[in-house]
Motif scaffolding. Sequence first.
Motif, short mmCIF file in Angstrom:
data_model
loop_
_atom_site.label_atom_id
_atom_site.label_comp_id
_atom_site.label_asym_id
_atom_site.label_seq_id
_atom_site.Cartn_x
_atom_site.Cartn_y
_atom_site.Cartn_z
N VAL A 66 -39.56 -40.10 -30.89
CA VAL A 66 -40.57 -39.30 -31.59
C VAL A 66 -40.48 -39.51 -33.10
O VAL A 66 -41.50 -39.70 -33.77
CB VAL A 66 -40.44 -37.80 -31.22
CG1 VAL A 66 -41.25 -36.92 -32.14
CG2 VAL A 66 -40.83 -37.57 -29.77
N GLU A 67 -39.28 -39.47 -33.64
CA GLU A 67 -39.11 -39.62 -35.09
C GLU A 67 -39.58 -41.00 -35.57
O GLU A 67 -40.22 -41.11 -36.62
CB GLU A 67 -37.65 -39.39 -35.49
CG GLU A 67 -37.21 -37.94 -35.36
CD GLU A 67 -38.06 -37.01 -36.22
OE1 GLU A 67 -38.12 -37.23 -37.44
OE2 GLU A 67 -38.65 -36.07 -35.66
N ARG A 70 -43.31 -41.22 -35.55
CA ARG A 70 -43.84 -40.52 -36.72
C ARG A 70 -43.81 -41.44 -37.95
O ARG A 70 -44.79 -41.52 -38.70
CB ARG A 70 -43.00 -39.25 -36.97
CG ARG A 70 -43.45 -38.41 -38.14
CD ARG A 70 -42.54 -37.19 -38.34
NE ARG A 70 -41.13 -37.52 -38.51
CZ ARG A 70 -40.59 -37.97 -39.65
NH1 ARG A 70 -41.34 -38.15 -40.71
NH2 ARG A 70 -39.30 -38.23 -39.72
N LEU A 71 -42.71 -42.17 -38.13
CA LEU A 71 -42.62 -43.11 -39.25
C LEU A 71 -43.63 -44.24 -39.11
O LEU A 71 -44.26 -44.65 -40.09
CB LEU A 71 -41.20 -43.68 -39.36
CG LEU A 71 -40.10 -42.73 -39.83
CD1 LEU A 71 -38.76 -43.45 -39.85
CD2 LEU A 71 -40.42 -42.15 -41.19
N ASP A 73 -46.49 -44.13 -37.52
CA ASP A 73 -47.81 -43.56 -37.79
C ASP A 73 -48.06 -43.36 -39.28
O ASP A 73 -49.21 -43.41 -39.73
CB ASP A 73 -47.99 -42.22 -37.06
CG ASP A 73 -48.09 -42.38 -35.55
OD1 ASP A 73 -48.27 -43.51 -35.06
OD2 ASP A 73 -47.96 -41.35 -34.85
N ALA A 74 -47.00 -43.13 -40.03
CA ALA A 74 -47.12 -42.93 -41.49
C ALA A 74 -47.15 -44.25 -42.26
O ALA A 74 -47.18 -44.23 -43.48
CB ALA A 74 -45.97 -42.05 -41.98
#
Length: 172
Positions: A66-67, A70-71, A73-74
């Motif tokens: 998940v983490e 998130r990176l 996606d950013a």
Amino acid sequence: MRGTRYSEAELVQIVTWQIGRRPSIELSVARECDYGWPAVMINSPFNATGDPNPNLFYLCCPYLRVELARLEDAGFIAALQRIIDEDSDLKQHLETAQAAHDHEWRLAAGEQAGSGRAGGVNIAGSGETTHLKCLHAHFAYFLTHPDYIVGLRIVEILGDIWCDDETCSKWK
């Protein structure tokens, strides 16, 4: 759970829960998290149909998955790629790691590696030795090769790499 060895059936059940689907390839634990749960799997170099599988190391830790998503996606892959492109030492380190991954893959593949079915096998199956393709694959490689500088760059952004609630204890 620390120090526990899993039966093959239990390992498949845990990893199925961690990644949300049944693994489609033979695997074993390459690295456990601080709680003793599977964090990185080492996969068979070939899938059930005999096709090469470039993901020798596969991240199964649900917290890190998940983490890292998130990176990604950013836009962190592009940002890290720019850093690599501008830093010749980091670029050389990535190329060296890619060659080491290819070597490990070929050792695991044995005689099948020379069958002509697989070219160079870079991390995440990247076509270029200086190109990042998937943070998950690069981080799995880092967790099994702690001197991998690209992985250390990812840790600088992530901070703590393990969950604080032993997420995987909820799998049953």
